[in-house]
Scaffold this motif. Structure first.
Motif, PDB file in Angstrom:
ATOM      1  N   GLY A  18      -9.561   4.314  -3.010  1.00 56.97           N
ATOM      2  CA  GLY A  18      -8.667   4.685  -1.925  1.00 56.97           C
ATOM      3  C   GLY A  18      -9.394   5.199  -0.694  1.00 56.97           C
ATOM      4  O   GLY A  18     -10.587   5.504  -0.723  1.00 56.97           O
TER       5      GLY A  18
ATOM      6  N   LEU B 256       0.839  -1.198   0.000  1.00 58.00           N
ATOM      7  CA  LEU B 256       0.000   0.000   0.000  1.00 58.00           C
ATOM      8  C   LEU B 256       0.874   1.248   0.000  1.00 58.00           C
ATOM      9  O   LEU B 256       1.865   1.333   0.730  1.00 58.00           O
ATOM     10  CB  LEU B 256      -0.913   0.031   1.225  1.00 58.00           C
TER      11      LEU B 256
ATOM     12  N   ASP C 154      -2.943   4.936  -2.172  1.00 58.86           N
ATOM     13  CA  ASP C 154      -4.030   4.073  -1.719  1.00 58.86           C
ATOM     14  C   ASP C 154      -4.699   4.642  -0.475  1.00 58.86           C
ATOM     15  O   ASP C 154      -5.911   4.484  -0.286  1.00 58.86           O
ATOM     16  CB  ASP C 154      -3.496   2.671  -1.406  1.00 58.86           C
TER      17      ASP C 154
ATOM     18  N   GLN D 266      -6.107   7.006  -5.243  1.00 62.25           N
ATOM     19  CA  GLN D 266      -6.485   6.103  -6.308  1.00 62.25           C
ATOM     20  C   GLN D 266      -7.978   5.800  -6.186  1.00 62.25           C
ATOM     21  O   GLN D 266      -8.533   5.860  -5.084  1.00 62.25           O
ATOM     22  CB  GLN D 266      -5.706   4.783  -6.186  1.00 62.25           C
TER      23      GLN D 266
END
Length: 245
Positions: A156, A62, A127, A153
């Motif tokens: 996210g 991540l 993320d 993202q």
């Protein structure tokens, strides 16, 4: 694009930068609160990304941004949990302190003296974005939340925390922490800049985020400790929002 930087607020934290890692210094309240903040953050990340917090490095893979990272009180544990961490702060002295401390404890963290808008302009995406105890210090809170959304993202997670604008928060954060206990210099917080949970939820929703959770962070003066609360959001609180996939 909005610019979230408020020079007067940055100057306040520049002046205190050397004390970030002193648990008895000006950031004592954050050191005391940190276990509860970490518990909330890790639980939200694990739930969203299906991670097992019992594993050695549950956040491996991540990419995480800690915006307004200060001296790295959250960036370091996130790195230990396996995340690839970018710690960003508009106060350059904070970043200097954070880099030195990360070197001392042998952690690789990408620290940058930048604001959210700088990262966005560079095309960065994450993320997870953490924005803890920062939104009440920026020049344009709705614009800042929009920038946090845009840094995510699709799918996210944004985790934020701040102070509610109530008489209890005035008594606890300003009269108590600044005037009586003198944990923080007078003027660190401005009550009129505090944000209610409904206001923050509206900012998240307007930015394109779905509010997934909100909880209070409550200080108990008898046990001298912090805990999470589903009901009491009257002073400190945290909120999680998801960028739809």
């Amino acid at each position: 694009m909005t610019d979230s930087r408020d020079p007067s607020e940055i100057a306040k934290f520049e002046a205190m930068a050397a004390e970030w890692w002193d648990p008895k210094g000006k950031f004592k309240p954050l050191h005391m609160m940190n276990p509860v903040r970490l518990g909330y953050i890790t639980t939200q990340i694990a739930a969203e990304f299906g991670r097992d917090l019992e594993s050695p490095r549950p956040f491996e893979g991540l990419r995480l941004l800690d915006i307004g990272c200060g001296g790295g009180l959250l960036s370091e544990p996130m790195a230990r949990l396996g995340a690839s961490v970018v710690g960003a702060d508009a106060a350059a002295r904070n970043i200097e302190v954070a880099r030195i401390h990360a070197d001392q404890v042998d952690l690789k963290i990408d620290y940058r003296a930048e604001a959210a808008e700088d990262l966005l302009a560079a095309g960065e995406r994450f993320d997870v974005v953490l924005a803890m105890e920062i939104v009440e210090h920026v020049a344009d809170p709705p614009g800042f939340v929009q920038s946090c959304h845009d840094l995510l993202q699709p799918g996210g997670l944004l985790v934020m925390s701040t102070l509610n604008r109530t008489m209890r928060s005035f008594g606890a954060a300003i009269i108590g922490a600044e005037w009586v206990m003198r944990w923080l210099p007078k003027g660190t917080h401005e009550w009129q800049r505090f944000i209610t949970p409904d206001e923050l939820a509206e900012m998240m929703q307007s930015a394109g985020l779905r509010v997934a959770d909100r909880q209070g962070m409550v200080f108990n003066p008898i046990s001298w400790g912090w805990s999470l609360s589903d009901r009491d959001l009257s002073v400190n609180y945290a909120m999680a929002g998801l960028r739809t996939a």
